[in-house]
Design a protein around this motif. Sequence first.
Motif, PDB file in Angstrom:
ATOM      1  N   PHE A 116       2.734 -15.779  -4.162  1.00 36.31           N
ATOM      2  CA  PHE A 116       3.091 -15.524  -2.765  1.00 36.31           C
ATOM      3  C   PHE A 116       2.455 -14.200  -2.382  1.00 36.31           C
ATOM      4  N   LYS A 117       2.068 -14.070  -1.113  1.00 36.16           N
ATOM      5  CA  LYS A 117       1.487 -12.815  -0.656  1.00 36.16           C
ATOM      6  C   LYS A 117       1.846 -12.572   0.796  1.00 36.16           C
ATOM      7  N   SER A 118       1.803 -11.311   1.174  1.00 38.11           N
ATOM      8  CA  SER A 118       2.020 -10.925   2.563  1.00 38.11           C
ATOM      9  C   SER A 118       1.321  -9.598   2.815  1.00 38.11           C
ATOM     10  N   PRO A 119       0.704  -9.434   3.986  1.00 31.36           N
ATOM     11  CA  PRO A 119       0.207  -8.099   4.340  1.00 31.36           C
ATOM     12  C   PRO A 119       1.374  -7.139   4.534  1.00 31.36           C
ATOM     13  N   PHE A 120       1.126  -5.854   4.281  1.00 29.40           N
ATOM     14  CA  PHE A 120       2.167  -4.891   4.633  1.00 29.40           C
ATOM     15  C   PHE A 120       1.841  -4.261   5.982  1.00 29.40           C
ATOM     16  N   VAL A 121       2.886  -3.820   6.674  1.00 29.12           N
ATOM     17  CA  VAL A 121       2.757  -3.423   8.077  1.00 29.12           C
ATOM     18  C   VAL A 121       2.834  -1.919   8.268  1.00 29.12           C
ATOM     19  N   VAL A 122       3.196  -1.191   7.225  1.00 27.98           N
ATOM     20  CA  VAL A 122       3.220   0.272   7.231  1.00 27.98           C
ATOM     21  C   VAL A 122       2.442   0.724   6.005  1.00 27.98           C
ATOM     22  N   ASP A 123       1.647   1.780   6.133  1.00 34.01           N
ATOM     23  CA  ASP A 123       0.875   2.258   4.991  1.00 34.01           C
ATOM     24  C   ASP A 123       1.775   2.450   3.771  1.00 34.01           C
TER      25      ASP A 123
ATOM     26  N   ASP B  11       1.999   4.540   0.495  1.00 36.30           N
ATOM     27  CA  ASP B  11       1.391   5.799   0.080  1.00 36.30           C
ATOM     28  C   ASP B  11       1.598   6.092  -1.400  1.00 36.30           C
ATOM     29  N   TYR B  12       0.696   6.906  -1.914  1.00 36.69           N
ATOM     30  CA  TYR B  12       0.759   7.350  -3.308  1.00 36.69           C
ATOM     31  C   TYR B  12       2.162   7.869  -3.640  1.00 36.69           C
ATOM     32  N   GLY B  13       2.715   7.377  -4.748  1.00 40.07           N
ATOM     33  CA  GLY B  13       4.012   7.849  -5.210  1.00 40.07           C
ATOM     34  C   GLY B  13       5.204   7.121  -4.639  1.00 40.07           C
ATOM     35  N   GLU B  14       5.005   6.278  -3.626  1.00 34.55           N
ATOM     36  CA  GLU B  14       6.142   5.565  -3.047  1.00 34.55           C
ATOM     37  C   GLU B  14       6.648   4.470  -3.983  1.00 34.55           C
ATOM     38  N   LEU B  15       7.917   4.096  -3.769  1.00 30.99           N
ATOM     39  CA  LEU B  15       8.562   3.015  -4.512  1.00 30.99           C
ATOM     40  C   LEU B  15       9.057   1.927  -3.568  1.00 30.99           C
ATOM     41  N   ARG B  16       8.406   1.791  -2.427  1.00 28.80           N
ATOM     42  CA  ARG B  16       8.779   0.782  -1.442  1.00 28.80           C
ATOM     43  C   ARG B  16       7.553   0.407  -0.632  1.00 28.80           C
ATOM     44  N   VAL B  17       7.583  -0.796  -0.065  1.00 32.28           N
ATOM     45  CA  VAL B  17       6.553  -1.229   0.863  1.00 32.28           C
ATOM     46  C   VAL B  17       7.194  -2.197   1.846  1.00 32.28           C
ATOM     47  N   GLU B  18       6.828  -2.075   3.106  1.00 28.73           N
ATOM     48  CA  GLU B  18       7.348  -2.972   4.135  1.00 28.73           C
ATOM     49  C   GLU B  18       6.292  -4.021   4.448  1.00 28.73           C
ATOM     50  N   VAL B  19       6.637  -5.285   4.237  1.00 30.74           N
ATOM     51  CA  VAL B  19       5.690  -6.378   4.405  1.00 30.74           C
ATOM     52  C   VAL B  19       6.017  -7.177   5.655  1.00 30.74           C
TER      53      VAL B  19
ATOM     54  N   ILE C  18      -0.216  -4.373  -5.399  1.00 32.79           N
ATOM     55  CA  ILE C  18      -0.481  -3.739  -4.109  1.00 32.79           C
ATOM     56  C   ILE C  18      -1.936  -3.285  -4.082  1.00 32.79           C
ATOM     57  N   PHE C  19      -2.640  -3.587  -2.977  1.00 27.93           N
ATOM     58  CA  PHE C  19      -4.024  -3.148  -2.825  1.00 27.93           C
ATOM     59  C   PHE C  19      -4.391  -3.173  -1.353  1.00 27.93           C
ATOM     60  N   ASP C  20      -5.547  -2.600  -1.021  1.00 28.91           N
ATOM     61  CA  ASP C  20      -6.167  -2.831   0.276  1.00 28.91           C
ATOM     62  C   ASP C  20      -7.640  -3.144   0.041  1.00 28.91           C
ATOM     63  N   ASP C  21      -8.374  -3.416   1.110  1.00 27.86           N
ATOM     64  CA  ASP C  21      -9.752  -3.877   0.936  1.00 27.86           C
ATOM     65  C   ASP C  21     -10.643  -2.829   0.277  1.00 27.86           C
ATOM     66  N   SER C  22     -10.344  -1.554   0.472  1.00 26.06           N
ATOM     67  CA  SER C  22     -11.160  -0.491  -0.117  1.00 26.06           C
ATOM     68  C   SER C  22     -10.724  -0.128  -1.526  1.00 26.06           C
TER      69      SER C  22
ATOM     70  N   TYR D 274      -2.576   3.305   0.225  1.00 20.46           N
ATOM     71  CA  TYR D 274      -3.075   2.014   0.692  1.00 20.46           C
ATOM     72  C   TYR D 274      -2.803   1.887   2.191  1.00 20.46           C
ATOM     73  N   HIS D 275      -3.773   1.331   2.912  1.00 21.15           N
ATOM     74  CA  HIS D 275      -3.728   1.337   4.368  1.00 21.15           C
ATOM     75  C   HIS D 275      -3.477  -0.064   4.917  1.00 21.15           C
ATOM     76  N   SER D 276      -2.490  -0.158   5.775  1.00 21.66           N
ATOM     77  CA  SER D 276      -2.145  -1.455   6.360  1.00 21.66           C
ATOM     78  C   SER D 276      -3.250  -1.980   7.259  1.00 21.66           C
ATOM     79  N   ASP D 277      -4.049  -1.087   7.859  1.00 19.37           N
ATOM     80  CA  ASP D 277      -5.130  -1.532   8.741  1.00 19.37           C
ATOM     81  C   ASP D 277      -6.439  -1.749   7.989  1.00 19.37           C
ATOM     82  N   ASP D 278      -6.391  -1.722   6.660  1.00 19.96           N
ATOM     83  CA  ASP D 278      -7.566  -1.990   5.825  1.00 19.96           C
ATOM     84  C   ASP D 278      -7.273  -3.158   4.885  1.00 19.96           C
TER      85      ASP D 278
END
Length: 385
Positions: free
Chosen positions: A83-90, A92-100, A114-118, A148-152
């Motif tokens: 399963f996959k989903s884009p995340f909607v908020v960047d 960042d390094y060291g975080e323990l959460r991501v909003e998808v 977790i990754f982005d295109d770059s 990691y960048h949500s717009d990338d």
Amino acid sequence: MGLRDPMLRNRTIEVTAGGSQSDYPGFTSMAIQLAVDKVTSCGGGIVRLDQGVYDVSGPIRLTDRVTLAGAGPETILRKTDGFKSPFVVDADYGELRVEVADASGFRAGMGLQIFDDSQKWGWDESTAIITAVDGNVLRFDRHLERDYHSDDGGMATNACSIIEAVDVEQVRVRDLAIDGNKVANEPIGGCRAGGIYLKKARDCMIERVVVRDFNGDGISWQITEHISVLHCDVRGCTGSGLHPGAGSHSSRVKDNTCIDNGTAGLFICWRVQFGEFERNVLENNAVSGISIGHKDCDNRFADNIIRGNGNGGVYFRPENASNGANRNHWLRNVIEDNDGFGFLVNAGSIDNELKDNLIRDTGTGRQAGDFWLADGAERFLAYRE
């Protein structure tokens, strides 16, 4: 559950997982992890798995002095559908959460990538296990490795290793099979994951294991000492079959078969040194039989069969003169019917010794010659017989 030889000072605890009569019933990665956690609490031991197909939704994490032992190739650890989903908020390094955008397919206990295109390959991905799902927020147990960048093209997936051992010693995995279910899972890079993945590990052994159809590298070990991979069969993975790398020292890789993998059969990554690679069959891999390069020195390659691979039987990656794959020994290998050349050597590697190798095309017309040496590769051979 019982102690073997209870009167001995150094006792070994053994527990079972799988069938209804086992100590930890259930054909799931959760049941296996509970069994591993039990022997870990006792300072190590053996987890024996019954025959059957186990659904793996997150990596089975092994710890010091733990042996994971199946009952042969009918003990199958199969990755559940991805399963996959884009995340909607960047993220960042060291975080323990991501909003998808969509958390509906994620669950606590799943693996997470977790990754982005770059920042998608090599060491740029982050991996973890999901600890909680709060609405569309995923919480997890390892700090992110990059920004990691949500717009990338920022993306969260549940791609993960099947078995993982990080910062460990004396781990054993034997007598089981891994089904990576690649058609239903996202790809994941070999620096952070694999069908079996070791990192910062020493004195570990993987023996008589089948890895098939993993969407990445079959078996990967990074920053390690004294890892043995013996009598394993790795095929149909989208990455390399076997991937020692990142300064792995004194590996023993013997009597394995790597067939029909998507890149190299054996990818010798950076600073792999003083290894022994013997009696392996590396056949019909898409990119090369063996790929070797940056500071991969003083290794021994003996009695291997390297046949029918793309981009050369043995491919030396381009390096500058101070960082080449130097002083490796190539003895009694059969290198035949590969695309291009038996040895395809770019500049930078010096003082390799070749003795009693059989390099040929058997009539397929694929292998045009024994050697291709790029400009600057004049010092490649120290000795050839």
